[in-house]
Design a protein around this motif. Sequence first.
Motif, mmCIF file in Angstrom:
data_model
loop_
_atom_site.group_PDB
_atom_site.id
_atom_site.type_symbol
_atom_site.label_atom_id
_atom_site.label_comp_id
_atom_site.label_asym_id
_atom_site.label_seq_id
_atom_site.Cartn_x
_atom_site.Cartn_y
_atom_site.Cartn_z
ATOM 1 N N SER A 1 0.860 -1.189 0.000
ATOM 2 C CA SER A 1 0.000 0.000 0.000
ATOM 3 C C SER A 1 0.892 1.234 0.000
ATOM 4 C CB SER A 1 -0.970 -0.024 1.176
ATOM 5 O OG SER A 1 -1.836 -1.129 1.057
ATOM 6 N N ALA A 2 0.740 2.097 0.994
ATOM 7 C CA ALA A 2 1.530 3.325 1.048
ATOM 8 C C ALA A 2 2.836 3.148 1.815
ATOM 9 C CB ALA A 2 0.708 4.435 1.683
ATOM 10 N N ASP A 3 3.083 1.939 2.311
ATOM 11 C CA ASP A 3 4.274 1.675 3.124
ATOM 12 C C ASP A 3 5.364 1.003 2.299
ATOM 13 O OD1 ASP A 3 2.804 2.549 5.387
ATOM 14 O OD2 ASP A 3 1.967 0.540 5.623
ATOM 15 N N LEU A 4 6.606 1.216 2.707
ATOM 16 C CA LEU A 4 7.725 0.498 2.104
ATOM 17 C C LEU A 4 8.428 -0.298 3.192
ATOM 18 C CD1 LEU A 4 9.577 -0.190 -0.280
ATOM 19 C CD2 LEU A 4 10.997 1.762 0.420
ATOM 20 N N TYR A 5 8.550 -1.595 2.951
ATOM 21 C CA TYR A 5 9.294 -2.485 3.831
ATOM 22 C C TYR A 5 10.652 -2.725 3.177
ATOM 23 C CZ TYR A 5 5.004 -3.763 6.351
ATOM 24 O OH TYR A 5 3.872 -3.755 7.116
ATOM 25 N N ARG A 6 11.726 -2.407 3.872
ATOM 26 C CA ARG A 6 13.076 -2.682 3.369
ATOM 27 C C ARG A 6 13.723 -3.659 4.342
ATOM 28 N NH1 ARG A 6 16.703 1.461 0.691
ATOM 29 N NH2 ARG A 6 15.681 0.436 -1.029
ATOM 30 N N GLY A 7 14.041 -4.845 3.834
ATOM 31 C CA GLY A 7 14.639 -5.884 4.661
ATOM 32 C C GLY A 7 16.108 -6.079 4.356
ATOM 33 N N GLU A 8 16.905 -6.230 5.401
ATOM 34 C CA GLU A 8 18.314 -6.590 5.266
ATOM 35 C C GLU A 8 18.504 -7.934 5.945
ATOM 36 O OE1 GLU A 8 21.484 -3.869 5.801
ATOM 37 O OE2 GLU A 8 20.151 -2.123 5.632
ATOM 38 N N PHE A 9 19.120 -8.848 5.206
ATOM 39 C CA PHE A 9 19.314 -10.219 5.667
ATOM 40 C C PHE A 9 20.811 -10.471 5.744
ATOM 41 C CE2 PHE A 9 15.444 -9.714 3.403
ATOM 42 C CZ PHE A 9 14.505 -10.492 4.049
ATOM 43 N N SER A 10 21.278 -11.000 6.866
ATOM 44 C CA SER A 10 22.704 -11.280 7.043
ATOM 45 C C SER A 10 22.875 -12.659 7.660
ATOM 46 C CB SER A 10 23.357 -10.245 7.961
ATOM 47 O OG SER A 10 23.226 -8.945 7.429
ATOM 48 N N ALA A 11 23.721 -13.473 7.028
ATOM 49 C CA ALA A 11 24.088 -14.778 7.592
ATOM 50 C C ALA A 11 25.455 -14.618 8.242
ATOM 51 C CB ALA A 11 24.141 -15.828 6.490
ATOM 52 N N TYR A 12 25.635 -15.202 9.427
ATOM 53 C CA TYR A 12 26.892 -15.058 10.169
ATOM 54 C C TYR A 12 27.704 -16.337 10.235
ATOM 55 C CZ TYR A 12 24.737 -10.679 11.446
ATOM 56 O OH TYR A 12 24.121 -9.455 11.389
ATOM 57 N N ASP A 13 27.038 -17.464 10.242
ATOM 58 C CA ASP A 13 27.684 -18.769 10.243
ATOM 59 C C ASP A 13 26.572 -19.794 10.020
ATOM 60 O OD1 ASP A 13 26.570 -19.571 12.842
ATOM 61 O OD2 ASP A 13 28.133 -18.376 13.796
ATOM 62 N N PRO A 14 26.879 -21.086 10.000
ATOM 63 C CA PRO A 14 25.823 -22.068 9.695
ATOM 64 C C PRO A 14 24.645 -22.073 10.672
ATOM 65 C CG PRO A 14 27.992 -23.091 9.579
ATOM 66 C CD PRO A 14 28.191 -21.717 10.142
ATOM 67 N N ASP A 15 24.824 -21.437 11.832
ATOM 68 C CA ASP A 15 23.802 -21.507 12.869
ATOM 69 C C ASP A 15 23.222 -20.168 13.291
ATOM 70 O OD1 ASP A 15 24.082 -24.312 13.027
ATOM 71 O OD2 ASP A 15 25.788 -24.091 14.362
ATOM 72 N N ARG A 16 23.565 -19.065 12.596
ATOM 73 C CA ARG A 16 23.062 -17.746 12.993
ATOM 74 C C ARG A 16 22.821 -16.865 11.773
ATOM 75 N NH1 ARG A 16 26.468 -14.265 15.729
ATOM 76 N NH2 ARG A 16 28.176 -15.178 14.561
ATOM 77 N N TRP A 17 21.676 -16.171 11.807
ATOM 78 C CA TRP A 17 21.381 -15.158 10.800
ATOM 79 C C TRP A 17 20.447 -14.123 11.392
ATOM 80 C CZ3 TRP A 17 16.603 -15.011 7.739
ATOM 81 C CH2 TRP A 17 15.694 -16.037 8.047
ATOM 82 N N ARG A 18 20.314 -12.994 10.699
ATOM 83 C CA ARG A 18 19.519 -11.883 11.212
ATOM 84 C C ARG A 18 18.769 -11.216 10.064
ATOM 85 N NH1 ARG A 18 21.988 -7.022 14.790
ATOM 86 N NH2 ARG A 18 21.194 -8.335 16.440
ATOM 87 N N THR A 19 17.564 -10.738 10.395
ATOM 88 C CA THR A 19 16.836 -9.858 9.476
ATOM 89 C C THR A 19 16.561 -8.547 10.202
ATOM 90 O OG1 THR A 19 14.622 -10.602 10.114
ATOM 91 C CG2 THR A 19 15.698 -11.793 8.327
ATOM 92 N N VAL A 20 16.627 -7.469 9.449
ATOM 93 C CA VAL A 20 16.257 -6.148 9.959
ATOM 94 C C VAL A 20 15.317 -5.535 8.931
ATOM 95 C CG1 VAL A 20 17.045 -3.857 10.658
ATOM 96 C CG2 VAL A 20 18.473 -5.868 11.142
ATOM 97 N N TRP A 21 14.081 -5.332 9.336
ATOM 98 C CA TRP A 21 13.089 -4.701 8.466
ATOM 99 C C TRP A 21 12.826 -3.289 8.957
ATOM 100 C CZ3 TRP A 21 11.216 -6.344 3.940
ATOM 101 C CH2 TRP A 21 11.326 -7.703 3.629
ATOM 102 N N ARG A 22 12.923 -2.333 8.047
ATOM 103 C CA ARG A 22 12.585 -0.931 8.312
ATOM 104 C C ARG A 22 11.295 -0.678 7.549
ATOM 105 N NH1 ARG A 22 11.598 3.414 10.294
ATOM 106 N NH2 ARG A 22 12.964 5.238 10.252
ATOM 107 N N VAL A 23 10.276 -0.255 8.256
ATOM 108 C CA VAL A 23 8.960 -0.025 7.654
ATOM 109 C C VAL A 23 8.629 1.456 7.784
ATOM 110 C CG1 VAL A 23 6.531 -0.698 7.654
ATOM 111 C CG2 VAL A 23 8.279 -2.332 8.426
ATOM 112 N N LYS A 24 8.427 2.108 6.633
ATOM 113 C CA LYS A 24 8.114 3.534 6.629
ATOM 114 C C LYS A 24 6.877 3.766 5.786
ATOM 115 C CE LYS A 24 10.540 6.813 7.280
ATOM 116 N NZ LYS A 24 10.577 7.778 8.361
ATOM 117 N N GLY A 25 6.017 4.612 6.287
ATOM 118 C CA GLY A 25 4.817 4.982 5.555
ATOM 119 C C GLY A 25 4.067 6.056 6.301
ATOM 120 N N PRO A 26 2.931 6.449 5.776
ATOM 121 C CA PRO A 26 2.164 7.525 6.419
ATOM 122 C C PRO A 26 1.757 7.205 7.854
ATOM 123 C CG PRO A 26 1.211 6.946 4.283
ATOM 124 C CD PRO A 26 2.315 5.977 4.553
ATOM 125 N N ALA A 27 1.492 5.942 8.135
ATOM 126 C CA ALA A 27 1.036 5.578 9.479
ATOM 127 C C ALA A 27 2.007 4.639 10.195
ATOM 128 C CB ALA A 27 -0.337 4.917 9.391
#
Length: 150
Positions: free
Chosen positions: A109-135
């Motif tokens: 809709s009016a929002d933008l989701y920007r995701g960053e995905f990072s793998a660190y080793d075979p047993d760890r990973w991370r996602t960071v989602w930044r969500v921006k929009g009117p509300a």
Amino acid sequence: MADEVWPVSDALAFLAGRWRVERTVRDLADDLTGTFTGTTDFTAEGEGLLHVESGTFEWRGTARPAERTLRYLPSPEVPGAAVVHFADGRFFHGLDLRSGHHVADHPCSADLYRGEFSAYDPDRWRTVWRVKGPAKDLLLTTDYRRDYRK
């Protein structure tokens, strides 16, 4: 977590299995923070993986059950990468971890989701989602650790 990223040659093989999940949800506009703790299971389904996340979401002092389902399929264009779909089949985003890091955008809709995905080793990973929009003005940070418990 300032770890070096770890290249993943096959996203689906890397993700397969059970992961412990810890997520922080920050509403930057209202200066509120919530948490999600639970598990994510990536199980074989056809050529891809079914992603089922379940746990407890705590927001404003109230804890309640939460869950979501996604489908991860092999990318038809990039060997080792994946495409992610919502449970109803709509496209969500691509996922290419061959460098250990990936950025994906998802307009909603009016929002933008920007995701960053990072793998660190075979047993760890991370996602960071930044969500921006009117509300919305949110930052969702999720850490995954492989769960070897049965």
